[in-house]
Design a protein around this motif. Structure first.
Motif, PDB file in Angstrom:
ATOM      1  N   GLY A 187       0.824  -1.214   0.000  1.00 50.46           N
ATOM      2  CA  GLY A 187       0.000   0.000   0.000  1.00 50.46           C
ATOM      3  C   GLY A 187       0.853   1.257   0.000  1.00 50.46           C
ATOM      4  O   GLY A 187       0.631   2.186  -0.787  1.00 50.46           O
ATOM      5  N   LEU A 188       1.867   1.293   0.855  1.00 48.12           N
ATOM      6  CA  LEU A 188       2.745   2.463   0.938  1.00 48.12           C
ATOM      7  C   LEU A 188       3.531   2.665  -0.354  1.00 48.12           C
ATOM      8  O   LEU A 188       3.785   3.794  -0.766  1.00 48.12           O
ATOM      9  CB  LEU A 188       3.720   2.314   2.113  1.00 48.12           C
ATOM     10  N   THR A 189       3.906   1.522  -0.981  1.00 48.64           N
ATOM     11  CA  THR A 189       4.657   1.625  -2.234  1.00 48.64           C
ATOM     12  C   THR A 189       3.798   2.291  -3.315  1.00 48.64           C
ATOM     13  O   THR A 189       4.257   3.191  -4.017  1.00 48.64           O
ATOM     14  CB  THR A 189       5.099   0.225  -2.705  1.00 48.64           C
ATOM     15  N   ILE A 190       2.552   1.865  -3.390  1.00 43.56           N
ATOM     16  CA  ILE A 190       1.653   2.453  -4.391  1.00 43.56           C
ATOM     17  C   ILE A 190       1.449   3.944  -4.094  1.00 43.56           C
ATOM     18  O   ILE A 190       1.476   4.785  -4.991  1.00 43.56           O
ATOM     19  CB  ILE A 190       0.297   1.719  -4.397  1.00 43.56           C
ATOM     20  N   TYR A 191       1.263   4.233  -2.812  1.00 42.11           N
ATOM     21  CA  TYR A 191       1.069   5.621  -2.395  1.00 42.11           C
ATOM     22  C   TYR A 191       2.290   6.458  -2.779  1.00 42.11           C
ATOM     23  O   TYR A 191       2.198   7.569  -3.295  1.00 42.11           O
ATOM     24  CB  TYR A 191       0.839   5.647  -0.881  1.00 42.11           C
ATOM     25  N   ARG A 192       3.467   5.886  -2.525  1.00 38.40           N
ATOM     26  CA  ARG A 192       4.707   6.604  -2.819  1.00 38.40           C
ATOM     27  C   ARG A 192       4.836   6.848  -4.324  1.00 38.40           C
ATOM     28  O   ARG A 192       5.318   7.887  -4.754  1.00 38.40           O
ATOM     29  CB  ARG A 192       5.918   5.816  -2.290  1.00 38.40           C
ATOM     30  N   TRP A 193       4.382   5.859  -5.106  1.00 32.00           N
ATOM     31  CA  TRP A 193       4.440   6.038  -6.558  1.00 32.00           C
ATOM     32  C   TRP A 193       3.581   7.240  -6.966  1.00 32.00           C
ATOM     33  O   TRP A 193       3.993   8.067  -7.788  1.00 32.00           O
ATOM     34  CB  TRP A 193       3.966   4.777  -7.286  1.00 32.00           C
ATOM     35  N   ASP A 194       2.423   7.349  -6.370  1.00 32.03           N
ATOM     36  CA  ASP A 194       1.520   8.471  -6.635  1.00 32.03           C
ATOM     37  C   ASP A 194       2.229   9.795  -6.327  1.00 32.03           C
ATOM     38  O   ASP A 194       2.218  10.734  -7.136  1.00 32.03           O
ATOM     39  CB  ASP A 194       0.278   8.269  -5.740  1.00 32.03           C
ATOM     40  N   ILE A 195       2.885   9.842  -5.162  1.00 31.81           N
ATOM     41  CA  ILE A 195       3.608  11.064  -4.776  1.00 31.81           C
ATOM     42  C   ILE A 195       4.754  11.328  -5.750  1.00 31.81           C
ATOM     43  O   ILE A 195       4.973  12.463  -6.189  1.00 31.81           O
ATOM     44  CB  ILE A 195       4.158  10.923  -3.334  1.00 31.81           C
ATOM     45  N   ASN A 196       5.487  10.269  -6.114  1.00 30.18           N
ATOM     46  CA  ASN A 196       6.617  10.429  -7.036  1.00 30.18           C
ATOM     47  C   ASN A 196       6.165  10.926  -8.401  1.00 30.18           C
ATOM     48  O   ASN A 196       6.860  11.714  -9.041  1.00 30.18           O
ATOM     49  CB  ASN A 196       7.358   9.096  -7.199  1.00 30.18           C
ATOM     50  N   LEU A 197       4.979  10.443  -8.835  1.00 30.59           N
ATOM     51  CA  LEU A 197       4.469  10.879 -10.129  1.00 30.59           C
ATOM     52  C   LEU A 197       4.215  12.390 -10.102  1.00 30.59           C
ATOM     53  O   LEU A 197       4.600  13.128 -11.010  1.00 30.59           O
ATOM     54  CB  LEU A 197       3.189  10.116 -10.466  1.00 30.59           C
ATOM     55  N   ARG A 198       3.570  12.857  -9.039  1.00 32.72           N
ATOM     56  CA  ARG A 198       3.333  14.292  -8.896  1.00 32.72           C
ATOM     57  C   ARG A 198       4.644  15.067  -8.924  1.00 32.72           C
ATOM     58  O   ARG A 198       4.782  16.066  -9.626  1.00 32.72           O
ATOM     59  CB  ARG A 198       2.699  14.599  -7.535  1.00 32.72           C
ATOM     60  N   ALA A 199       5.607  14.582  -8.129  1.00 35.53           N
ATOM     61  CA  ALA A 199       6.883  15.287  -8.030  1.00 35.53           C
ATOM     62  C   ALA A 199       7.633  15.251  -9.362  1.00 35.53           C
ATOM     63  O   ALA A 199       8.280  16.226  -9.744  1.00 35.53           O
ATOM     64  CB  ALA A 199       7.728  14.672  -6.915  1.00 35.53           C
ATOM     65  N   SER A 200       7.515  14.121 -10.106  1.00 36.42           N
ATOM     66  CA  SER A 200       8.221  14.010 -11.382  1.00 36.42           C
ATOM     67  C   SER A 200       7.763  15.067 -12.373  1.00 36.42           C
ATOM     68  O   SER A 200       8.527  15.486 -13.234  1.00 36.42           O
ATOM     69  CB  SER A 200       7.981  12.636 -12.022  1.00 36.42           C
ATOM     70  N   THR A 201       6.477  15.477 -12.240  1.00 33.07           N
ATOM     71  CA  THR A 201       5.969  16.455 -13.199  1.00 33.07           C
ATOM     72  C   THR A 201       6.599  17.825 -12.995  1.00 33.07           C
ATOM     73  O   THR A 201       6.528  18.667 -13.880  1.00 33.07           O
ATOM     74  CB  THR A 201       4.436  16.601 -13.091  1.00 33.07           C
ATOM     75  N   ILE A 202       7.194  18.078 -11.823  1.00 29.92           N
ATOM     76  CA  ILE A 202       7.763  19.408 -11.607  1.00 29.92           C
ATOM     77  C   ILE A 202       9.283  19.418 -11.525  1.00 29.92           C
ATOM     78  O   ILE A 202       9.892  20.478 -11.592  1.00 29.92           O
ATOM     79  CB  ILE A 202       7.197  20.063 -10.335  1.00 29.92           C
ATOM     80  N   LEU A 203       9.901  18.240 -11.355  1.00 24.93           N
ATOM     81  CA  LEU A 203      11.362  18.230 -11.220  1.00 24.93           C
ATOM     82  C   LEU A 203      12.052  18.884 -12.414  1.00 24.93           C
ATOM     83  O   LEU A 203      13.112  19.493 -12.292  1.00 24.93           O
ATOM     84  CB  LEU A 203      11.860  16.791 -11.042  1.00 24.93           C
ATOM     85  N   GLY A 204      11.412  18.775 -13.577  1.00 23.56           N
ATOM     86  CA  GLY A 204      11.984  19.363 -14.783  1.00 23.56           C
ATOM     87  C   GLY A 204      12.144  20.870 -14.688  1.00 23.56           C
ATOM     88  O   GLY A 204      12.947  21.460 -15.410  1.00 23.56           O
ATOM     89  N   ILE A 205      11.390  21.504 -13.827  1.00 24.86           N
ATOM     90  CA  ILE A 205      11.497  22.958 -13.686  1.00 24.86           C
ATOM     91  C   ILE A 205      12.915  23.352 -13.252  1.00 24.86           C
ATOM     92  O   ILE A 205      13.421  24.409 -13.612  1.00 24.86           O
ATOM     93  CB  ILE A 205      10.418  23.481 -12.704  1.00 24.86           C
ATOM     94  N   VAL A 206      13.572  22.467 -12.481  1.00 28.88           N
ATOM     95  CA  VAL A 206      14.963  22.745 -12.133  1.00 28.88           C
ATOM     96  C   VAL A 206      15.918  21.922 -13.004  1.00 28.88           C
ATOM     97  O   VAL A 206      17.092  21.792 -12.677  1.00 28.88           O
ATOM     98  CB  VAL A 206      15.249  22.494 -10.625  1.00 28.88           C
ATOM     99  N   GLY A 207      15.397  21.328 -14.074  1.00 24.18           N
ATOM    100  CA  GLY A 207      16.271  20.618 -15.004  1.00 24.18           C
ATOM    101  C   GLY A 207      16.501  19.163 -14.668  1.00 24.18           C
ATOM    102  O   GLY A 207      17.360  18.514 -15.251  1.00 24.18           O
ATOM    103  N   ALA A 208      15.729  18.626 -13.722  1.00 23.69           N
ATOM    104  CA  ALA A 208      15.973  17.248 -13.293  1.00 23.69           C
ATOM    105  C   ALA A 208      15.073  16.249 -13.998  1.00 23.69           C
ATOM    106  O   ALA A 208      14.666  15.252 -13.416  1.00 23.69           O
ATOM    107  CB  ALA A 208      15.810  17.140 -11.772  1.00 23.69           C
ATOM    108  N   GLY A 209      14.765  16.494 -15.260  1.00 24.45           N
ATOM    109  CA  GLY A 209      14.035  15.527 -16.051  1.00 24.45           C
ATOM    110  C   GLY A 209      12.533  15.601 -15.916  1.00 24.45           C
ATOM    111  O   GLY A 209      12.007  16.072 -14.929  1.00 24.45           O
ATOM    112  N   GLY A 210      11.868  15.115 -16.987  1.00 27.88           N
ATOM    113  CA  GLY A 210      10.415  15.074 -16.962  1.00 27.88           C
ATOM    114  C   GLY A 210       9.773  16.289 -17.601  1.00 27.88           C
ATOM    115  O   GLY A 210      10.441  17.209 -18.062  1.00 27.88           O
ATOM    116  N   ILE A 211       8.448  16.295 -17.597  1.00 30.44           N
ATOM    117  CA  ILE A 211       7.679  17.274 -18.346  1.00 30.44           C
ATOM    118  C   ILE A 211       7.767  18.700 -17.784  1.00 30.44           C
ATOM    119  O   ILE A 211       7.452  19.672 -18.473  1.00 30.44           O
ATOM    120  CB  ILE A 211       6.201  16.816 -18.451  1.00 30.44           C
ATOM    121  N   GLY A 212       8.217  18.815 -16.543  1.00 30.81           N
ATOM    122  CA  GLY A 212       8.341  20.143 -15.931  1.00 30.81           C
ATOM    123  C   GLY A 212       9.199  21.083 -16.764  1.00 30.81           C
ATOM    124  O   GLY A 212       8.938  22.288 -16.834  1.00 30.81           O
ATOM    125  N   ALA A 213      10.231  20.511 -17.419  1.00 29.56           N
ATOM    126  CA  ALA A 213      11.115  21.331 -18.257  1.00 29.56           C
ATOM    127  C   ALA A 213      10.333  21.952 -19.406  1.00 29.56           C
ATOM    128  O   ALA A 213      10.500  23.130 -19.730  1.00 29.56           O
ATOM    129  CB  ALA A 213      12.256  20.472 -18.793  1.00 29.56           C
TER     130      ALA A 213
END
Lengths: 265, 281, 268
Positions: free
Chosen positions: B215-241
């Motif tokens: 359960g926690l793993t799935i939850y963490r994936w959800d959180i990671n997905l959200r975070a992945s969408t913005i990491l690109g804003i600082v150049g760390a990959g993903g759609i944020g860029a």
């Protein structure tokens, strides 16, 4: 004086809870409404102050037709109808005093209510009423710290503080043990007599109704099937109310009424 | 009307307070009010700035509408352009980052969780694990991301590392709480068979917390997905860029499209996550 | 595990096999997704090999932290706290009516309930950094954009938790207030508010605590706070200054978390 005429209530699902109920209650009467579960007792009580909107019929209190009032007028009218609920219906996180004072909410501004600044007469009355219901010294206790009997006493005090023209009590003892039930009902009827407030009590326990009421109304399947003095409530009447039965069936069967007598203990 | 003798009763009543007394209560309220007022004062928000901004809202909405997804219709056929493939490509990268980061992050967090459970770890180890949890919780993953991006020049890898580094603060913390609640008698029974510490964990601990772990793993994936969408804003990959670039180059219609896609993906991720967690428990 | 409980003994074997197959399949899917993702990211193995060395090297350059720099980050740190506090207060003001229309028992009608749900979902699914990007375009760089970013992100969070709290209140108590002739406003302040007050206080400080953390990064898009300073120091490769900032962030975040935990313990 409360007069109810041809009151009908049909719920959205099509259930007919009240089918033309009419009765009058004169000053200072203590009236018990009895009947089996689902007979429409609670619906009847709630239709009087329109917590439940009746489908048709009229309710008049001292000449005011409650059923014709706008929502603003209804609020004013409700100030004069005290109500005691089956699960106490107190704000659990507030103190006993605040709950009692909530009986005056219709008279003070919301801003004053928010700051708990009630007129000094209200506060004096609240202290006196708490004392009368046996809760002197408990004013600062939070309601969730009180026992069931004490909570219902707070509920009664709240209704009394409204200085109402009538008190409606909806199964006020259903959450209490038998001994507390008796004590609470005694208190309610005593105060009502002292303050000259008529009371209509919707109650499950027939023996309690017999012991405390001046008059008993029997409700069955949304209709009044008995209306008379406690002494007139004989086995035949009980049968009509509780078994929806006709008189001839009562003949040899004396088992059923005894069942109700057993509830006295 | 009333026969109650009320005149002899007190005419004053004040609500008892949960604070020690009324003065403490007033002091606390005053302190909170002063603190908020000081914050407002210190922020020095000028009325002109507010006014300017409110005027800009209109402009921004106008520039964002209609959003340009890079899809057009020509001759009855759907034609996808450069912008469309950019969104798809970067969104897939975002998704990949979230999955890899979850798997690696959970693997890294598992030992930390065991170390952070009071009933399983010796004292010094427990304190080390708690320190790891506190630090990884406190430093936002974006900060870790930006450090890796500029320090090493990583792209998506920096994003994954950032998400991994933030995982113990969530996963190990919550799992440790469950580990502390497990049934000790079952562990003792396994110890009685002569099993070593690893055996105890595998046969005694894991079965008790497995559903929670998943359960926690799935939850963490959800959180990671959200975070992945913005990491690109600082150049760390993903759609944020893509989003950042679109806004910086005044391509607001494209930016709006990216934003809508991000919202859609985040919402879908949340729905999938809560559905899957419901199935596990 | 539970399969044995709710199936007849004869079917037990088959059901368990099916379950096992399903589990095995799921594990395969997860593994496959992981491998595919890994390959999609195209991570160069050199990176992984050298990563521990690089990270150690970076920490070497960071240590010791630049103590003299501590004085310069006081102002940005105060900005960060400003953003968190005002952002939370603003979010509370905006979230209260949203919670009221989102809760099934207080919402006036179906349309308002839907509106509340949309606001909650929209606010929650947009990260504060994205809100920050948008507000920097509108209001320019600075604290104001940060405050609004943090506030707009928090509205959904606060409104959702608050509306759940409102849905759980004792309806009989509010009905009783109506029965005494109280107005809807009286019902709100005398019946509803006392019941949700502890939750309201708890949710506010909890969100404030989260927002302190959020406000450390709003600076990356120019929306004020310590993030601006951090980005500048990293950009200039002043690693010892970076460590100073990181330590400062750690202290502030841990302190606000302790305050938040203390208040939440007290208001139960």
């Amino acid at each position: 004086m409360l007069s109810v005429t041809d009151l009908e209530k049909v719920y959205e699902g099509g259930e007919r809870a009240l089918r033309g109920v009419s009765f009058e209650i004169a000053a200072n009467d203590i009236v018990a409404i009895i009947g089996p579960s689902g007979a429409g007792k609670s619906t009847l009580i709630e239709c009087i102050n329109r917590l439940t909107e009746p489908t048709s019929g009229t309710v008049q209190l001292d000449g005011t037709e409650l059923t014709a009032l706008s929502s603003r007028e209804l609020r004013r009218a409700r100030r004069e109808i005290g109500m005691v609920f089956q699960e106490y219906a107190l704000v659990e996180r507030l103190t006993a005093m605040e709950n009692v004072l909530s009986g005056r909410l219709g008279y003070v501004s919301s801003w004053r209510a928010f700051r708990r600044k009630f007129p000094s007469e209200d506060i004096q009355r609240a202290y006196a009423t708490l004392d009368r219901v046996g809760l002197a010294g408990h004013e600062d206790d939070r309601v969730d710290e009180l026992s069931g009997g004490q909570r219902q006493r707070v509920g009664i005090a709240r209704a009394v503080l409204q200085q109402p023209k009538i008190i409606l009590a909806d199964e006020p003892t259903s959450s209490l043990d038998p001994e507390t039930s008796r004590a609470v009902l005694e208190l309610l009827t005593e105060i009502a007599a002292e303050e000259k407030i008529p009371v209509t009590i919707n109650i499950h326990e027939v023996p309690l109704a017999r012991a405390h009421a001046d008059r008993i109304i029997g409700l069955s399947d949304g209709r009044i099937v008995f209306d008379g003095l406690p002494d007139d409530l004989d086995e035949r009447a009980m049968d009509t109310i509780y078994r929806n039965g006709s008189t001839e069936e009562t003949g040899g069967d004396d088992r059923q009424p005894r069942h109700f007598e057993a509830q006295i203990d | 009307m009333s026969t109650l003798e009320y005149e002899e009763y007190s005419s004053e009543w004040t609500r008892p307070t949960v604070f020690y007394n009324r003065w403490v209560k007033r002091l606390v309220y005053l302190a909170v009010a002063v603190f908020i007022a000081w914050n407002v004062w210190a922020a020095r928000i000028s009325a002109e700035r507010l006014q300017y901004g409110i005027g800009q809202v209109d402009f921004l909405f106008g520039a964002m509408w209609p959003p340009d997804f890079g899809i057009s219709v020509s001759g009855g056929e759907l034609v996808t352009g450069r912008r469309f493939s950019r969104i798809v490509e970067k969104m897939l990268e975002t998704l990949a980052m979230s999955i890899v980061a979850t798997v690696v992050g959970v693997l890294v967090s598992l030992p930390v969780a065991v170390m952070a459970a009071e009933n399983l770890a010796p004292r010094p180890v427990y304190y080390v694990a708690r320190a790891i949890i506190t630090v990884t919780r406190s430093i936002h993953e974006l900060i870790v991301g930006i450090v890796f991006v500029i320090g090493f020049g990583f792209g998506a890898f920096a994003g994954v590392l950032a998400l991994v580094s933030a995982t113990p603060g969530f996963f190990a913390k919550l799992l440790a709480e469950d580990l502390e609640d497990i049934d000790q008698s079952r562990l003792d029974a396994i110890r009685a068979t002569g099993a070593g510490p690893l055996g105890v964990i595998l046969y005694g601990v894991v079965p008790q917390v497995l559903p929670r772990m998943i359960g926690l793993t799935i939850y963490r994936w959800d959180i990671n997905l959200r975070a992945s969408t913005i990491l690109g804003i600082v150049g760390a990959g993903g759609i944020g860029a893509t989003l950042n670039t679109a806004f910086n180059t005044y391509e607001y219609d494209f930016g709006a499209a990216v934003l809508l896609v991000i919202i859609a993906v985040v919402v879908v991720g949340e729905v999938v996550s809560s559905w899957a967690r419901g199935r596990v428990q | 595990m539970t399969a044995a409980d709710d199936t007849a003994p004869g079917e037990w074997e088959r059901f368990d096999t099916k379950r096992r197959l399903l589990r095995f399949g799921l594990v395969l899917v997860v593994l496959g997704a992981t491998v595919a993702s890994w390959r999609a990211l195209d991570v160069r193995y050199v990176y992984i090999e050298t990563a521990p060395e690089n990270i150690a090297d970076l920490f070497g350059r960071m240590y010791p932290p630049d103590a003299a720099y501590a004085g310069e980050i006081v102002d940005p740190m105060i900005q960060t706290i400003n953003i968190a506090v005002i952002g939370t207060v603003l979010a509370l003001l905006l979230a209260a009516p949203v919670a009221y229309i989102s809760a099934r028992n207080t919402t006036p009608n179906r349309a308002t309930h839907a509106l509340g749900t949309v606001i909650v979902a929209g606010s929650r699914s947009i990260h504060s950094l994205i809100w920050g990007l948008v507000f920097v375009i509108v209001f320019g760089t600075g604290v104001l954009a940060g405050i609004l970013a943090v506030a707009f992100r928090s509205i959904g969070f606060i409104a959702k938790l608050l509306s759940e709290e409102i849905e759980e209140i004792d309806a009989a108590a509010t009905e009783a207030i109506r029965a005494t002739g109280g107005s809807e406003l009286d019902v709100l302040i005398y019946g509803i508010l006392p019941q949700i007050k502890p939750a309201l206080a708890g949710i506010s400080v909890y969100r404030w605590d989260i927002n302190v953390r959020e406000a450390t990064i709003t600076g990356f898009v120019g929306a004020g706070g310590i993030g601006v300073e951090l980005q500048n120091s990293i950009g200039a490769f002043r690693w010892d200054a970076v460590l100073t900032i990181l330590i400062a962030i750690l202290i502030v975040v841990v302190a606000s978390e302790s305050i938040s935990a203390y208040v939440r313990r007290k208001v139960r």
